[in-house]
Scaffold this active site. Structure first.
Site: not given
Ligand SMILES: [Zn+2]
Length: 375
Positions: A311, A337, A308, A306, A268
């Site tokens: 992105c 992101h 996501c 990426c 974490d």
């Molecule tokens: Zn991203």
């Protein structure tokens, strides 16, 4: 019945990495895993639906913060932390030890516990190992931590030894005080600073107490990276193979890879969410400070590789604009992101272990990550 079940499904032939399955009362977690930090019963700027969408299976809550505000009794009345924050997957809460020692002022450590003043209003409080377990029993998190003293770095041998002894005594007391062993798994925390004999002694004595999992604490507190890796590598040798191992507060992309290679299963760190809010993002080609001037007319995504939400839909120029204009969406898109980046990194690490190519993956990742450094 034990609260959690852990099994190793594959061991890497060339490193200490393990692929594992961790069953909790709130879902199954594939390890190695990165756990986003939800300090105050929220992963800053993210909804639980967004966390699920990016593949988060377990998040962290902070005992110290939730005890001070809103108070664990209120969360208990709400039906526990899962219900209070609308997160039905797994939650791990920390012991509060790190925050007591790093955030609060006027600490007084005794054998019995720690007296401290709240960083919010200066009010006086006393944490004992029993109290910390009681708070976490109220919160209802799936994995809870025993109270520990996190020694600073550098610290002299005698100080760290005393601190380690205290952590062991507190672990014993916490274990006795723990009520919900059927639905909350209590982990012991290995301390001992950068002294190997103390790490070994702490690990061995905790393992004798037979916890369902073990955390490695007191690292990433200012020591050199090589030393941190060395201590991780050394410590995991003294932890049982059939129990999960959690490295606390460590979470740069390279630290995750290096930690996995040294036999760590859970990580974490506040880093991805914190730097996101300041306009810094991880990319496959290193960190990028998207709020900086060079990106004013850069219409490419944060990271070409990426996929996501951020992105797929927005450019660096747009993110930079949001940051400059101090728009709330800037923090949301950058946080999404960064968490996605680390969660996908862990998926790639697991896939690499599965295919016996973890070391090759590490090489490829780091070559690209540091090859075109933009910081
Ligand atoms: Zn991203």
């Amino acid at each position: 019945m034990a609260a959690i079940k852990y099994r190793v499904i594959k061991k890497d032939a060339r490193t200490k990495a393990r692929l594992g399955i961790l069953e909790t009362p709130h879902g199954v977690i594939e390890t190695p895993v990165f756990m986003p930090v939800g300090t105050q019963a929220t992963v800053k700027a993210m909804t639980p639906d967004e966390l699920k969408e990016m593949g988060a299976t377990i998040i962290l809550g902070n005992t110290y913060h939730l005890y001070l505000r809103p108070g664990h009794k209120i969360i208990e009345k709400a039906g526990g932390l899962h219900k209070f924050m609308n997160w039905d997957r797994a939650i791990l809460t920390d012991s509060g030890g790190f925050q007591v020692f790093s955030l609060s002022s006027l600490r007084k450590i005794t054998e019995d516990g720690v007296e401290f003043r709240s960083h919010i209003d200066g009010s006086k409080h006393f944490f004992t190992p029993e109290k910390v377990i009681e708070i976490q029993n109220s919160l209802g998190s799936d994995i809870i931590m025993s109270f520990d003293e996190c020694a600073p770095y550098p610290a002299d041998y005698d100080y760290v030894k005393r601190s380690m002894e205290l952590t062991i005594k507190w672990a014993e007391r916490g274990k006795k005080a723990h009520k919900n062993t059927d639905r909350q798994a209590l982990f012991g925390i290995v301390q001992g600073g950068t002294y190997k004999d103390l790490r070994r002694e702490c690990a061995e004595r905790l393992v004798d107490m037979d916890f369902p999992g073990y955390a490695i604490g007191g690292l990433s507190v200012g020591e050199p990276k090589d030393l941190m890796y060395e201590i991780i590598d050394f410590t995991t040798d003294y932890l049982p193979h059939d129990k999960p191992r959690y490295l606390m507060g460590v979470g740069t992309p390279e630290d995750l890879i290096e930690g996995v290679i040294r036999g760590v299963d859970m990580f974490d760190c506040v880093l991805p969410t914190r730097i996101a809010r300041n306009g810094t993002v991880f990319t496959s080609r290193g960190k990028l400070i998207v709020r900086d001037a060079p990106y004013a007319e850069d219409f490419s995504p944060l990271d070409e590789e990426c996929d996501c939400y951020t992105c797929k839909n927005y450019s660096r120029a747009y993110l930079r604009h949001l940051f400059k204009a101090k728009e709330i969406l800037a923090a949301r898109l950058a946080t999404y992101h960064n968490l996605y980046f680390l969660i996908k990194l862990m998926e790639k690490i697991r896939e690499a272990i599965r295919q016996d190519r973890l070391l090759e993956f590490k090489e490829e990742f780091l070559r690209k990550y540091y090859g075109n450094r933009e910081e």
